[in-house]
Every structure is written in C-alpha cells, then in structure tokens.
Design a protein around this motif. Structure first.
Motif, PDB file in Angstrom:
ATOM      1  N   PHE A   1      -1.789  -0.879  -3.941  1.00  0.00           N
ATOM      2  CA  PHE A   1      -2.867   0.097  -3.871  1.00  0.00           C
ATOM      3  C   PHE A   1      -2.341   1.452  -3.440  1.00  0.00           C
ATOM      4  O   PHE A   1      -1.461   1.534  -2.585  1.00  0.00           O
ATOM      5  CB  PHE A   1      -3.932  -0.351  -2.857  1.00  0.00           C
ATOM      6  CG  PHE A   1      -4.627  -1.614  -3.248  1.00  0.00           C
ATOM      7  CD1 PHE A   1      -5.765  -1.585  -4.034  1.00  0.00           C
ATOM      8  CD2 PHE A   1      -4.124  -2.849  -2.848  1.00  0.00           C
ATOM      9  CE1 PHE A   1      -6.404  -2.757  -4.409  1.00  0.00           C
ATOM     10  CE2 PHE A   1      -4.755  -4.017  -3.217  1.00  0.00           C
ATOM     11  CZ  PHE A   1      -5.896  -3.977  -4.008  1.00  0.00           C
TER      12      PHE A   1
ATOM     13  N   LYS B   1      -9.275  -5.897   1.748  1.00  0.00           N
ATOM     14  CA  LYS B   1     -10.032  -6.888   0.983  1.00  0.00           C
ATOM     15  C   LYS B   1      -9.101  -7.777   0.164  1.00  0.00           C
ATOM     16  O   LYS B   1      -9.239  -9.004   0.156  1.00  0.00           O
ATOM     17  CB  LYS B   1     -11.023  -6.177   0.067  1.00  0.00           C
ATOM     18  CG  LYS B   1     -11.930  -7.088  -0.703  1.00  0.00           C
ATOM     19  CD  LYS B   1     -12.922  -6.257  -1.525  1.00  0.00           C
ATOM     20  CE  LYS B   1     -13.683  -7.117  -2.494  1.00  0.00           C
ATOM     21  NZ  LYS B   1     -14.585  -6.314  -3.330  1.00  0.00           N
ATOM     22  N   ALA B   2      -8.125  -7.182  -0.510  1.00  0.00           N
ATOM     23  CA  ALA B   2      -7.172  -7.953  -1.319  1.00  0.00           C
ATOM     24  C   ALA B   2      -6.317  -8.864  -0.440  1.00  0.00           C
ATOM     25  O   ALA B   2      -6.035 -10.007  -0.806  1.00  0.00           O
ATOM     26  CB  ALA B   2      -6.288  -7.014  -2.134  1.00  0.00           C
TER      27      ALA B   2
ATOM     28  N   GLN C   1       0.860  -1.181   0.000  1.00  0.00           N
ATOM     29  CA  GLN C   1       0.000   0.000   0.000  1.00  0.00           C
ATOM     30  C   GLN C   1       0.898   1.233   0.000  1.00  0.00           C
ATOM     31  O   GLN C   1       1.783   1.362   0.836  1.00  0.00           O
ATOM     32  CB  GLN C   1      -0.895   0.013   1.240  1.00  0.00           C
ATOM     33  CG  GLN C   1      -1.841   1.198   1.284  1.00  0.00           C
ATOM     34  CD  GLN C   1      -2.608   1.238   2.571  1.00  0.00           C
ATOM     35  OE1 GLN C   1      -2.105   1.729   3.579  1.00  0.00           O
ATOM     36  NE2 GLN C   1      -3.821   0.712   2.554  1.00  0.00           N
TER      37      GLN C   1
ATOM     38  N   GLY D   1      -8.408   3.747  -0.223  1.00  0.00           N
ATOM     39  CA  GLY D   1      -7.533   2.619  -0.498  1.00  0.00           C
ATOM     40  C   GLY D   1      -7.359   1.647   0.653  1.00  0.00           C
ATOM     41  O   GLY D   1      -6.796   0.564   0.469  1.00  0.00           O
TER      42      GLY D   1
ATOM     43  N   GLU E   1       0.310  -7.204  -6.303  1.00  0.00           N
ATOM     44  CA  GLU E   1      -0.848  -6.322  -6.170  1.00  0.00           C
ATOM     45  C   GLU E   1      -0.519  -5.176  -5.219  1.00  0.00           C
ATOM     46  O   GLU E   1       0.059  -5.376  -4.146  1.00  0.00           O
ATOM     47  CB  GLU E   1      -2.042  -7.125  -5.656  1.00  0.00           C
ATOM     48  CG  GLU E   1      -3.346  -6.394  -5.777  1.00  0.00           C
ATOM     49  CD  GLU E   1      -4.559  -7.284  -5.553  1.00  0.00           C
ATOM     50  OE1 GLU E   1      -5.663  -6.830  -5.875  1.00  0.00           O
ATOM     51  OE2 GLU E   1      -4.403  -8.423  -5.065  1.00  0.00           O
TER      52      GLU E   1
ATOM     53  N   GLU F   1      -9.812  -1.448   0.244  1.00  0.00           N
ATOM     54  CA  GLU F   1      -9.368  -2.217  -0.921  1.00  0.00           C
ATOM     55  C   GLU F   1      -8.131  -3.045  -0.587  1.00  0.00           C
ATOM     56  O   GLU F   1      -8.027  -4.204  -0.992  1.00  0.00           O
ATOM     57  CB  GLU F   1      -9.085  -1.275  -2.103  1.00  0.00           C
ATOM     58  CG  GLU F   1     -10.303  -0.576  -2.644  1.00  0.00           C
ATOM     59  CD  GLU F   1     -10.720   0.672  -1.868  1.00  0.00           C
ATOM     60  OE1 GLU F   1     -11.713   1.290  -2.269  1.00  0.00           O
ATOM     61  OE2 GLU F   1     -10.078   1.024  -0.854  1.00  0.00           O
ATOM     62  N   THR F   2      -7.220  -2.466   0.163  1.00  0.00           N
ATOM     63  CA  THR F   2      -6.021  -3.178   0.595  1.00  0.00           C
ATOM     64  C   THR F   2      -6.389  -4.345   1.503  1.00  0.00           C
ATOM     65  O   THR F   2      -5.907  -5.471   1.321  1.00  0.00           O
ATOM     66  CB  THR F   2      -5.051  -2.223   1.328  1.00  0.00           C
ATOM     67  OG1 THR F   2      -4.701  -1.153   0.462  1.00  0.00           O
ATOM     68  CG2 THR F   2      -3.799  -2.944   1.791  1.00  0.00           C
TER      69      THR F   2
END
Length: 105
Positions: free
Chosen positions: A75, A90-91, A48, A84, A73, A87-88
């Motif tokens: 973010f 969740k991933a 991140q 963000g 991956e 989203e971080t």
C-alpha cells in the motif's frame, strides 16, 4: 520484539535517499524473525510505502521492484494525513485472521 508475532507490516520510507536503509531494515527483519523461528514468507506480511507525498519519493514501481519482488500485498501511504494507514491495517488483520483460522486457533 518479534516473539509471538502473528503478522508483520514493513513500513518503508519512500524517500529516494532512504532506499539503502529500507533494504537493510528488510534484511534485519528477516534475521530477527529467523531468530524467533519464523520465516517471513510463511506469516502474513504487508509492505507500506510511507511518505508518498514528499517530492523526493522514489517512483512506486522502483519501490516495488526493490523491496517487493515477490509481489506481496502493498500500500501507498502518507501517515501524517492517514492515507493508506487503515487499508494497511485492514489487510494485515485479514491476513492474520485467515492464518489463525488455517491453524485452528
């Protein structure tokens, strides 16, 4: 701190003047994981880039080139407003659950 870890989020400070500290922290993470018997490349791992809202934030492509040459991956984020962050998370959760499923846990 890393004993029993299922996944890792590396939160990098996007400020240009913090790039060297980010690299040092990444190296320390790898060393600390190795001490616990882990390899960063073999566990769910997300990067991140925090503080993207600051005027002295390094360009995203420079951050990726320096901290994420493998293209995992990642973010952009601004934690103070929550951009963000979910989203971080969740991933990361998805990666951990996928990994646990492969291991039959």
């Amino acid at each position: 701190i890393l004993k029993g870890v299922d996944g890792v989020v590396f939160v990098a400070d996007s400020q240009i003047e913090r790039m060297e500290a980010n690299l040092e922290s990444m190296d320390n993470l790898k060393i600390n994981l190795a001490e616990q018997g882990y390899e960063l490349e073999k566990i769910p791992f997300i990067i991140q880039y925090n503080k993207r809202d600051l005027p002295n934030a390094a360009p995203l492509e420079e951050m990726r080139r320096t901290l994420n040459p493998g293209g995992i991956e990642d973010f952009e984020a601004c934690a103070t407003v929550g951009k963000g962050v979910f989203e971080t998370l969740k991933a990361t959760a998805k990666g951990v659950l996928t990994d646990l499923k492969k291991l039959g846990r």
